[in-house]
Design an enzyme around this catalytic site. Structure first.
Site: not given
Lengths: 408, 266
Positions: A100, A122, A389
């Site tokens: 991210k 968000e 990830s």
């Protein structure tokens, strides 16, 4: 180069000028946001050519995020599967523990160069919220993170972490009180405060230019993978496997391989309690084409077009839509999309811990689960890359609870 | 010309301003809607905006979001909204109905199917909040061929270039969203609205209605000094929420409020 539909356009030509990937994508927002999206788009195109911006981005990716992340040959996992060689792309080793941050660094820099002192985001599981709060601290930006009140209950660790980083976590009580509602509320905030605020969308969804710019910030995953695989193994992997919620880690690792047609690209959705149960988060497998959160894509909706609640053990995959480029890649048959249920993901979570000493996020465990199945059916001289990830520290309470252990 | 355009033309030629009222179909329960629509008309409403409930109403403030949730608790669908329109139309053949909602229910029903059904239910216009004209080329053509007028939105941030395109695409009227923000947010800055209206009026041949932030008689009166009509939504929906447990009172209060709005703008 022609794709499977006989279209001669390179897959790198998407989105088109109006932000469409074939029939998908676009800008389905209320008029108030159109000007902001146009500004963002033109600023992004300008900064992409700006040497100072690019140098600052590269420096932060290497010195703050810790890139390049390793590509790791998982020997014991390979032996366990008994087929193709399994490599793991270690995005779990990035600062804040997931892919991210690649996007958040890029977008926070955009905000800084655009002169916007405030960012909003968000979050579902809290990973994107933590990454956004982190970069806001790093660049001295004010930060508010919208989070469904149900998710706040489930992810108290990340909520506290965001507070430590100086962000304000705003609970969202509307609708299903989860990620999709947090996204609605962040859009409402952005409509109201568009003059001084940049909205850091966390995935390759939302209105154009977000799916494109998030993809481009995440494409570094695939670029490094391609180079590292060539150095360590030679050539190209036979397949690349990644989990898909909104789809940013998958899009990031797939993108540089799009025109290497011999490489299979496989996205793994969350089958939750099983596709047959109806309680899952697999719009590419079971959904229908619709419009939500600014783009046309595959969605989980009911017969009347209402968006339905989804389920996955992994909060990061618990989203009723998916990035429009994945919808496009499915329809032109360049990528394949499969689904893995909660139990299979949990088994993979445990296997990776025991066999490799790596604690994967439950999201990434979906990719590991499918990767193991796939590798077992392939030859030993073949290879696959699984995008790991994120790391699973945040998921320990969830898994411990399933084991009947309370660690609060 | 559609019923919506005709009604607005005749108001203009009589030097009258339009009062547009918004309610959510099925809020607080399905039986309320059609009688309330008649009540709105009896008390001076010229055009009814009928909100179609959606699970993810992105552009709405908290007041209207809750109305969508109340209606969805009764599973009110786009199909149900069309049934309500048809029932209203049996007794009232002159008041235009504009459906206001989000694209996904329409997309799920199918554009052609929706347009045919809406036309036969007596719907005269649509406002699809998350469908800007660029994405609506197919939809507009299908609607117009079924005598339904698609209305598009202008915002404070809309450039002249876009405004020209929007005013061209819009039919019936153009809806000016007077606030940066969601429905029911903030307070009206009448000077700002007045400035923007001067700019937009030069670009539009259609009447311009102003909504988002019109809360009471004085607000509506101020708006119609500079616009062709006022849209009142959240203020009505809020009143309905306050009286959702006493349906007679709900209807009386809304009727009373709307007649005050009418008096204020005339």
């Amino acid at each position: 180069m022609s794709n499977l539909d006989g279209n001669n356009e390179s897959l790198f030509a998407y989105p088109d000028e109006s932000g469409h990937f074939g029939q998908f994508g676009g800008k389905f927002v209320s008029e108030t946001l159109m000007a902001a999206l146009q500004d963002l788009e033109s600023e992004y195109y300008r900064l992409r050519q700006d040497i100072t911006f690019q140098e600052e981005l590269q420096r932060d990716l290497s010195e703050y995020v810790g890139r390049a992340s390793p590509l790791y040959f998982a020997k014991r996992l390979t032996t366990q599967a008994g087929g193709a060689k399994i490599y793991l792309k270690r995005e779990d080793l990035n600062h804040t523990g997931a892919h991210k941050i690649n996007n958040c660094i890029g977008q926070a820099l955009l905000a800084k160069y655009m002169g916007k002192p405030r960012v909003i985001a968000e979050t579902g599981a809290g990973q994107h919220g933590v990454a956004s709060a982190t970069v806001a601290a790093r660049f001295g930006l004010e930060c508010q993170v919208y989070m469904g009140s149900e998710d706040i209950k489930r992810q108290s660790l990340n909520v506290y972490r965001m507070k430590l980083l100086g962000a304000e976590v705003v609970p969202v009580h509307s609708g299903s009180k989860t990620l999709k509602d947090a996204l609605n509320e962040a859009m409402r905030d952005w409509v109201t405060n568009v003059d001084d605020t940049h909205y850091i969308i966390g995935t390759v969804a939302g209105p154009h230019p977000y799916p494109m710019l998030v993809r481009n910030f995440q494409a570094i995953i695939g670029e490094e993978t391609k180079r590292q695989f060539a150095e360590q193994h030679g050539g190209l992997p036979n397949a690349v496997v990644a989990c898909v919620g909104g789809g940013s880690n998958a899009m990031g690792i797939f993108y540089p391989f799009l025109e290497d047609r011999e490489v299979r690209l496989i996205g793994v959705e969350a089958a939750g309690y099983g596709l047959a149960s109806g309680r899952h988060a697999a719009p590419l497998n079971e959904g229908a084409v619709g419009v939500l959160h600014g783009n046309r894509t595959y969605l989980m909706g009911d017969a009347n077009g209402q968006i339905v609640e989804t389920h996955s053990i992994s909060a990061g995959l618990d989203y009723p839509g998916v990035g429009p480029e994945h919808a496009f890649l499915k329809d032109v048959r360049r990528a394949e999309y499969v689904a893995v249920d909660d139990t299979e993901a949990l088994d993979a979570f445990r296997a990776l811990n025991k066999l490799e000493g790596i604690l994967p996020a439950l999201e990434s465990s979906h990719a590991v689960a499918y990767g193991l199945k796939l590798a077992s059916k392939m030859d030993p001289d073949e290879s696959i890359v699984i995008n790991l990830s994120g790391r699973g520290d945040k998921d320990i309470p969830t898994v411990a609870k399933l084991d009947g252990i309370s660690i609060d | 010309m559609g019923m919506l355009s005709e009604r607005l033309k005749s108001l203009a030629s009589n030097n009258k301003k339009a009062l547009v009222a918004y309610i959510v179909a099925g809020d607080p329960e399905p039986g309320v809607t059609v009688p309330l629509m008649h009540r709105l008309v009896e008390n001076g409403v010229d055009v009814i905006e009928l909100g179609v409930p959606f699970s993810d109403p992105e552009a709405e403030g908290p007041v209207i979001q809750l109305a969508h949730e109340r209606a969805l608790a009764h599973n009110v669908s786009l199909g149900n909204c069309l049934e309500m329109a048809a029932e209203f139309r049996q007794a009232d053949q002159v008041t235009p109905i504009v459906l206001m909602g989000y694209l996904n229910p329409v997309e799920t029903m199918g554009y052609e199917n929706f347009a045919v059904k809406a036309a036969s239910a007596g719907v005269n216009g649509t406002i699809i909040v998350n469908l800007p004209p660029e994405e609506a080329v197919d939809m507009s053509a299908i609607l117009e061929s079924n005598d339904i007028e698609p209305v598009y939105l202008l915002a404070p941030t809309t450039t002249d270039e876009r405004a020209r395109m929007i005013c061209q695409a819009s039919k019936g009227f153009v809806y000016y969203v007077s606030l940066k923000g969601t429905t029911g947010a903030g307070n009206l800055d009448i000077n700002d609205v007045s400035e923007k209206m001067e700019r937009f009026k030069k670009l539009s041949e259609l009447p311009i209605m102003v909504g988002f932030g019109v809360k009471d008689g004085p607000g509506a009166r101020a708006i119609v000094q500079v616009a062709d009509g006022a849209v009142v939504g959240s203020a009505i929906v809020k009143l309905m929420a306050e009286h959702k447990d006493d349906l007679k009172k709900l209807s009386d209060e809304v009727g009373q409020f709307v007649s005050e709005l009418r008096a204020a703008i005339d």
